[in-house]
Write a protein that holds these residues in place. Structure first.
Motif, short mmCIF file in Angstrom:
data_model
loop_
_atom_site.label_atom_id
_atom_site.label_comp_id
_atom_site.label_asym_id
_atom_site.label_seq_id
_atom_site.Cartn_x
_atom_site.Cartn_y
_atom_site.Cartn_z
N ILE A 98 0.86 -1.18 0.00
CA ILE A 98 0.00 0.00 0.00
C ILE A 98 0.89 1.23 0.00
N VAL A 99 0.69 2.13 -0.97
CA VAL A 99 1.58 3.27 -1.15
C VAL A 99 0.81 4.58 -1.03
N ASP A 100 1.32 5.47 -0.20
CA ASP A 100 0.82 6.84 -0.10
C ASP A 100 1.65 7.69 -1.04
N LEU A 101 0.99 8.35 -1.99
CA LEU A 101 1.67 9.06 -3.08
C LEU A 101 1.42 10.55 -3.05
N GLY A 102 2.41 11.31 -3.55
CA GLY A 102 2.22 12.73 -3.77
C GLY A 102 1.46 12.98 -5.06
N SER A 103 1.04 14.23 -5.26
CA SER A 103 0.09 14.52 -6.33
C SER A 103 0.71 14.62 -7.72
N SER A 104 1.96 15.04 -7.83
CA SER A 104 2.54 15.28 -9.15
C SER A 104 2.93 13.98 -9.85
N THR A 105 2.50 13.84 -11.09
CA THR A 105 2.91 12.66 -11.88
C THR A 105 4.21 12.91 -12.63
N ASN A 106 4.77 14.10 -12.49
CA ASN A 106 6.04 14.42 -13.15
C ASN A 106 7.24 14.06 -12.28
N VAL A 107 6.99 13.77 -10.99
CA VAL A 107 8.07 13.36 -10.10
C VAL A 107 8.43 11.91 -10.39
N GLY A 108 9.74 11.63 -10.52
CA GLY A 108 10.18 10.30 -10.93
C GLY A 108 9.68 9.18 -10.03
N VAL A 109 9.77 9.35 -8.71
CA VAL A 109 9.33 8.31 -7.78
C VAL A 109 7.83 8.08 -7.93
N HIS A 110 7.05 9.16 -7.99
CA HIS A 110 5.60 9.02 -8.13
C HIS A 110 5.26 8.24 -9.39
#
Length: 463
Positions: A306-318
């Motif tokens: 289960i992963v809590d993600l930040g909003s930007s899809t331009n961030v490599g990790v996200h």
């Protein structure tokens, strides 16, 4: 993680080896009685018969079943079927020739352990060191979860669901906007699936905007070296570039925090700030590659990621995490602005290659009579709804957060709760049961048994 388990010293475990006739002696030889081994092969079989093995296991008291996957008739479905038919806590160990076309498939299959054959002294040593803990863990966690009304109710629910009610799953909690409850939902899903369902889970805080999962679970003052930053840096220093050895070292057991004291929920803590997210090991392409390899590795070692993600899809990790998920839960609040943001976000996820069918909507802080029906919310977002979590006007969600303990862990064992709190719990369990249906069955049964103590009686705060 699942690779290192502890078990009382001096115990031996007996079991069955199933292998090809021309290799069975070489495989079984190190595990014969008198070899000063904690792993003893009491029976060797050179043919594979599902029903026969399912009958033999409980009658012999075998602790493990070691299977050569190059033997005729052996496949992963039938091996798991043996344990299902036997209804017995046997540890499933796979044997596969190195670099064969079956090895990569079996690594993802969810066996308790997998080793290469032919067995070398180094592999035998590793097996004797690892397997006692793995077998002990299989036995000690058998039927756990669901407030100890498992295994009977869990098995009943599984049969009602057609014999295959769930599968290992990578779940991401995401939203194009902050402050809607991503961390809350990710945390509570992990606790529900591990604490109530009894499944092995890992929570990953991959929010590069600054994660708060460890704060929500009371870890804020603990070892700051155990985090996704350090894992990514170890991966980079060990060569990265999709190296299997590099990701194993990066995600060793020591990098994870143990949640709640029950042993089957681990946490990979996140960055403390956006400055940490700019570390060379996490930024841009390096973070993108690390995230993908991290997800593949965790999928092999946990039943639920289960992963809590930040909003930007331009961030490599996200982006690296998002493209590896089985399901993305977009969380929104019950207002048209938030719902429409979810629609925009889902369109964005589609653009990076995530199928619309893999994107679901969860509505948090739901209130009745707000002028928006579930049907209208689903239509507005153009997404199917995976659940709604009613607003808890009692303040118990915030109180649990301020105490550094999961809301589910704190309240699931209580039989007398404020109505708002009970409805919020029901909403969380409903979402979790979409991934592991027996939880819903057991939860509903539990609510009818007034006075029965909850599973979370022994849950420990992380102080």
């Amino acid at each position: 993680m699942a690779e290192t388990k502890t078990t009382p010293e001096g115990l031996t475990y007996e079991g069955i080896i199933v292998a090809r006739a021309n290799t069975i002696e070489q495989i079984a030889a190190p595990f014969r009685r008198g070899k000063d081994s904690p792993i003893i092969a009491t029976l060797t079989v050179s043919s594979f018969d599902v029903d026969q093995l399912a009958n033999i296991l409980p009658s012999t008291g075998a602790s493990f079943l070691m299977v050569d996957f190059h033997l005729e008739g052996v496949n992963i479905e039938n091996v798991f079927k043996i344990r299902e038919l036997a209804d017995y806590p046997v540890c499933l160990i796979g044997l596969v020739e190195a670099d064969s076309n079956k090895e990569s498939v079996l690594e993802e299959a969810g066996l308790d352990k997998l080793y290469n054959i032919p067995l070398t002294p180094a592999i035998v040593h590793k097996m004797k060191r690892e397997l006692p803990g793995e077998i002990h863990n299989t036995q000690s966690t058998w039927g756990k979860g669901a407030w100890n009304i498992a295994p009977d109710m869990i098995r009943k629910a599984a049969k009602q669901a057609g014999g295959a009610p769930w599968e290992r799953h990578k779940i991401g909690v995401w939203s194009p906007k902050g402050g809607v409850g991503k961390t809350f939902l990710a945390t509570e899903l992990g606790v529900a699936l591990s604490g109530i369902g009894g499944r092995s889970c890992v929570l990953v805080d991959a929010n590069m905007n600054g994660g708060h999962v460890k704060l929500r679970l009371g870890f804020d003052n603990l070892d700051k070296q155990r985090s996704i930053v350090n894992a990514a840096n170890i991966y980079r220093l060990e060569g990265g570039n999709s190296s299997n050895e590099a990701i194993k070292k990066a995600l060793s057991e020591d990098i994870f925090l143990k949640v709640g004291g029950h042993g089957n929920l681990d946490l990979l803590a996140g960055v403390d700030s956006m400055i940490e997210a700019q570390h060379d090991a996490l930024a841009t392409e390096a973070g993108y590659q690390f995230a993908q390899d991290m997800m593949d590795h965790l999928r092999r070692h946990y039943e639920f990621v289960i992963v809590d993600l930040g909003s930007s899809t331009n961030v490599g990790v996200h982006r690296g995490v998002l493209i590896k998920l089985d399901t993305v839960l977009i969380i929104a609040e019950p207002g048209l602005t938030s719902i429409n943001d979810s629609r925009t976000g889902a369109n964005l996820l589609e653009q990076i290659g995530i199928p619309r069918d893999d994107i679901k909507l969860v509505i948090n802080k739901w209130l009745p009579d707000v002028g928006l029906s579930l049907k209208a919310a689903s239509a507005s977002a153009n997404l199917s709804i995976a659940g709604l979590i009613p607003f808890d006007a009692s303040g118990n969600v915030t109180r649990a957060e301020n105490e550094g303990i999961s809301f589910v862990a704190k309240h699931a064992g209580s039989t007398k709760l404020p109505t708002h709190t009970q409805k919020t719990l029901d909403g969380i369990i409903d979402v979790a049961s979409r991934f592991y249906p027996p939880i819903g069955f057991a939860w509903n049964q539990r609510k009818t048994e007034q006075g029965k103590k909850g599973f979370f009686k022994g849950w420990k705060k992380n102080d």
